[in-house]
Design a protein around this motif. Sequence first.
Motif, PDB file in Angstrom:
ATOM      1  N   THR A  65      -1.521  -5.524  -1.723  1.00 41.96           N
ATOM      2  CA  THR A  65      -1.312  -4.532  -0.676  1.00 41.96           C
ATOM      3  C   THR A  65      -0.056  -3.735  -1.005  1.00 41.96           C
ATOM      4  O   THR A  65       0.887  -4.257  -1.615  1.00 41.96           O
ATOM      5  N   THR A  66      -0.040  -2.485  -0.590  1.00 41.03           N
ATOM      6  CA  THR A  66       1.140  -1.649  -0.828  1.00 41.03           C
ATOM      7  C   THR A  66       2.359  -2.187  -0.094  1.00 41.03           C
ATOM      8  O   THR A  66       3.488  -1.829  -0.422  1.00 41.03           O
ATOM      9  N   ASP A  67       2.145  -3.071   0.880  1.00 38.81           N
ATOM     10  CA  ASP A  67       3.271  -3.710   1.566  1.00 38.81           C
ATOM     11  C   ASP A  67       4.101  -4.560   0.608  1.00 38.81           C
ATOM     12  O   ASP A  67       5.250  -4.879   0.908  1.00 38.81           O
ATOM     13  N   TRP A  68       3.524  -4.951  -0.529  1.00 40.81           N
ATOM     14  CA  TRP A  68       4.238  -5.761  -1.512  1.00 40.81           C
ATOM     15  C   TRP A  68       5.161  -4.930  -2.395  1.00 40.81           C
ATOM     16  O   TRP A  68       5.961  -5.476  -3.141  1.00 40.81           O
ATOM     17  N   MET A  69       5.066  -3.606  -2.335  1.00 42.04           N
ATOM     18  CA  MET A  69       5.931  -2.755  -3.139  1.00 42.04           C
ATOM     19  C   MET A  69       7.361  -2.827  -2.609  1.00 42.04           C
ATOM     20  O   MET A  69       7.585  -2.886  -1.399  1.00 42.04           O
ATOM     21  N   SER A  70       8.297  -2.795  -3.527  1.00 39.56           N
ATOM     22  CA  SER A  70       9.701  -2.832  -3.119  1.00 39.56           C
ATOM     23  C   SER A  70      10.142  -1.449  -2.628  1.00 39.56           C
ATOM     24  O   SER A  70       9.532  -0.427  -2.977  1.00 39.56           O
ATOM     25  N   ASP A  71      11.198  -1.430  -1.843  1.00 40.58           N
ATOM     26  CA  ASP A  71      11.769  -0.151  -1.399  1.00 40.58           C
ATOM     27  C   ASP A  71      12.241   0.653  -2.601  1.00 40.58           C
ATOM     28  O   ASP A  71      12.096   1.873  -2.645  1.00 40.58           O
ATOM     29  N   ASP A  72      12.793  -0.047  -3.592  1.00 39.65           N
ATOM     30  CA  ASP A  72      13.241   0.615  -4.807  1.00 39.65           C
ATOM     31  C   ASP A  72      12.050   1.235  -5.534  1.00 39.65           C
ATOM     32  O   ASP A  72      12.146   2.351  -6.061  1.00 39.65           O
ATOM     33  N   GLY A  73      10.928   0.533  -5.559  1.00 38.89           N
ATOM     34  CA  GLY A  73       9.722   1.059  -6.182  1.00 38.89           C
ATOM     35  C   GLY A  73       9.216   2.313  -5.479  1.00 38.89           C
ATOM     36  O   GLY A  73       8.806   3.287  -6.120  1.00 38.89           O
ATOM     37  N   ARG A  74       9.253   2.311  -4.160  1.00 40.83           N
ATOM     38  CA  ARG A  74       8.833   3.491  -3.389  1.00 40.83           C
ATOM     39  C   ARG A  74       9.751   4.682  -3.694  1.00 40.83           C
ATOM     40  O   ARG A  74       9.295   5.815  -3.846  1.00 40.83           O
ATOM     41  N   ARG A  75      11.040   4.398  -3.794  1.00 41.31           N
ATOM     42  CA  ARG A  75      12.001   5.465  -4.126  1.00 41.31           C
ATOM     43  C   ARG A  75      11.724   6.020  -5.521  1.00 41.31           C
ATOM     44  O   ARG A  75      11.701   7.229  -5.736  1.00 41.31           O
ATOM     45  N   LYS A  76      11.485   5.122  -6.479  1.00 44.05           N
ATOM     46  CA  LYS A  76      11.195   5.553  -7.851  1.00 44.05           C
ATOM     47  C   LYS A  76       9.932   6.411  -7.915  1.00 44.05           C
ATOM     48  O   LYS A  76       9.881   7.388  -8.660  1.00 44.05           O
ATOM     49  N   LEU A  77       8.897   6.032  -7.151  1.00 51.10           N
ATOM     50  CA  LEU A  77       7.666   6.830  -7.111  1.00 51.10           C
ATOM     51  C   LEU A  77       7.961   8.254  -6.649  1.00 51.10           C
ATOM     52  O   LEU A  77       7.530   9.226  -7.275  1.00 51.10           O
ATOM     53  N   LYS A  78       8.706   8.368  -5.557  1.00 50.93           N
ATOM     54  CA  LYS A  78       9.014   9.685  -5.001  1.00 50.93           C
ATOM     55  C   LYS A  78       9.806  10.517  -6.004  1.00 50.93           C
ATOM     56  O   LYS A  78       9.522  11.694  -6.208  1.00 50.93           O
ATOM     57  N   GLU A  79      10.802   9.903  -6.639  1.00 48.45           N
ATOM     58  CA  GLU A  79      11.608  10.619  -7.626  1.00 48.45           C
ATOM     59  C   GLU A  79      10.775  11.044  -8.836  1.00 48.45           C
ATOM     60  O   GLU A  79      11.073  12.042  -9.476  1.00 48.45           O
ATOM     61  N   TYR A  80       9.709  10.308  -9.114  1.00 49.70           N
ATOM     62  CA  TYR A  80       8.818  10.601 -10.240  1.00 49.70           C
ATOM     63  C   TYR A  80       7.791  11.683  -9.870  1.00 49.70           C
ATOM     64  O   TYR A  80       7.083  12.184 -10.715  1.00 49.70           O
ATOM     65  N   GLY A  81       7.727  12.032  -8.576  1.00 49.33           N
ATOM     66  CA  GLY A  81       6.805  13.072  -8.133  1.00 49.33           C
ATOM     67  C   GLY A  81       5.511  12.555  -7.544  1.00 49.33           C
ATOM     68  O   GLY A  81       4.567  13.319  -7.346  1.00 49.33           O
ATOM     69  N   ILE A  82       5.451  11.268  -7.244  1.00 46.05           N
ATOM     70  CA  ILE A  82       4.275  10.666  -6.614  1.00 46.05           C
ATOM     71  C   ILE A  82       4.656  10.252  -5.206  1.00 46.05           C
ATOM     72  O   ILE A  82       5.650   9.546  -5.007  1.00 46.05           O
ATOM     73  N   ALA A  83       3.871  10.688  -4.236  1.00 42.82           N
ATOM     74  CA  ALA A  83       4.155  10.314  -2.846  1.00 42.82           C
ATOM     75  C   ALA A  83       3.909   8.819  -2.689  1.00 42.82           C
ATOM     76  O   ALA A  83       2.831   8.331  -3.005  1.00 42.82           O
ATOM     77  N   PRO A  84       4.912   8.079  -2.221  1.00 42.47           N
ATOM     78  CA  PRO A  84       4.745   6.630  -2.045  1.00 42.47           C
ATOM     79  C   PRO A  84       3.794   6.327  -0.893  1.00 42.47           C
ATOM     80  O   PRO A  84       3.609   7.149   0.002  1.00 42.47           O
ATOM     81  N   PRO A  85       3.187   5.149  -0.913  1.00 43.23           N
ATOM     82  CA  PRO A  85       2.268   4.778   0.168  1.00 43.23           C
ATOM     83  C   PRO A  85       3.003   4.639   1.490  1.00 43.23           C
ATOM     84  O   PRO A  85       4.174   4.282   1.529  1.00 43.23           O
ATOM     85  N   GLN A  86       2.280   4.928   2.548  1.00 43.84           N
ATOM     86  CA  GLN A  86       2.842   4.796   3.882  1.00 43.84           C
ATOM     87  C   GLN A  86       2.756   3.348   4.328  1.00 43.84           C
ATOM     88  O   GLN A  86       1.966   2.571   3.804  1.00 43.84           O
ATOM     89  N   ALA A  87       3.555   3.015   5.306  1.00 43.61           N
ATOM     90  CA  ALA A  87       3.529   1.663   5.865  1.00 43.61           C
ATOM     91  C   ALA A  87       2.192   1.419   6.550  1.00 43.61           C
ATOM     92  O   ALA A  87       1.520   2.360   6.979  1.00 43.61           O
ATOM     93  N   ALA A  88       1.821   0.176   6.684  1.00 36.13           N
ATOM     94  CA  ALA A  88       0.552  -0.194   7.308  1.00 36.13           C
ATOM     95  C   ALA A  88       0.458   0.320   8.737  1.00 36.13           C
ATOM     96  O   ALA A  88      -0.624   0.565   9.249  1.00 36.13           O
TER      97      ALA A  88
END
Length: 167
Positions: free
Chosen positions: A92-115
Amino acid sequence: MVTMLHNDADLRQRAWDVAAQVVDPEIPVLTIADLGVLRDVAVVDGQVEVAITPTYSGCPAMNMIQLEIELALEREGIRHSKVYTVLSPAWTTDWMSDDGRRKLKEYGIAPPQAASSRRALFGKQTVACPQCGSEDTEVLSEFGSTSCKALWRCRSCREPFDYFKCH
């Protein structure tokens, strides 16, 4: 006996630290720890066992991730490791770290939303553009550059972007 347990704990931590640095071959700014794909590392009868869970069943990156974990452990002197896939519970995307979500956004990919996002309540999904931050966006295709992403477009800056799908 205590020494052996201590050595197993040290080996487990060392193996975890090594495996956690393996990057996702499809999104190289993320490690498998950032994604939550790295589920567990154990030492069983002196052998390191690494459990990984795919972001979705049939993910083609899993074979490469398994090989990269084995190679990383081997480079660190941890030989004869076993890497296996665990399908339950499903990732589940809930397992992604906050750092991972930040890295996705900085890379140009919208991170998944919370459940508990607005979509869960009203069936409407709003995704902020990772380029300009506008929420005036639209889905172009449920299938993006990889199966775990959808293709969206920002109506404000007109830029297309990937959105990491919620699971």
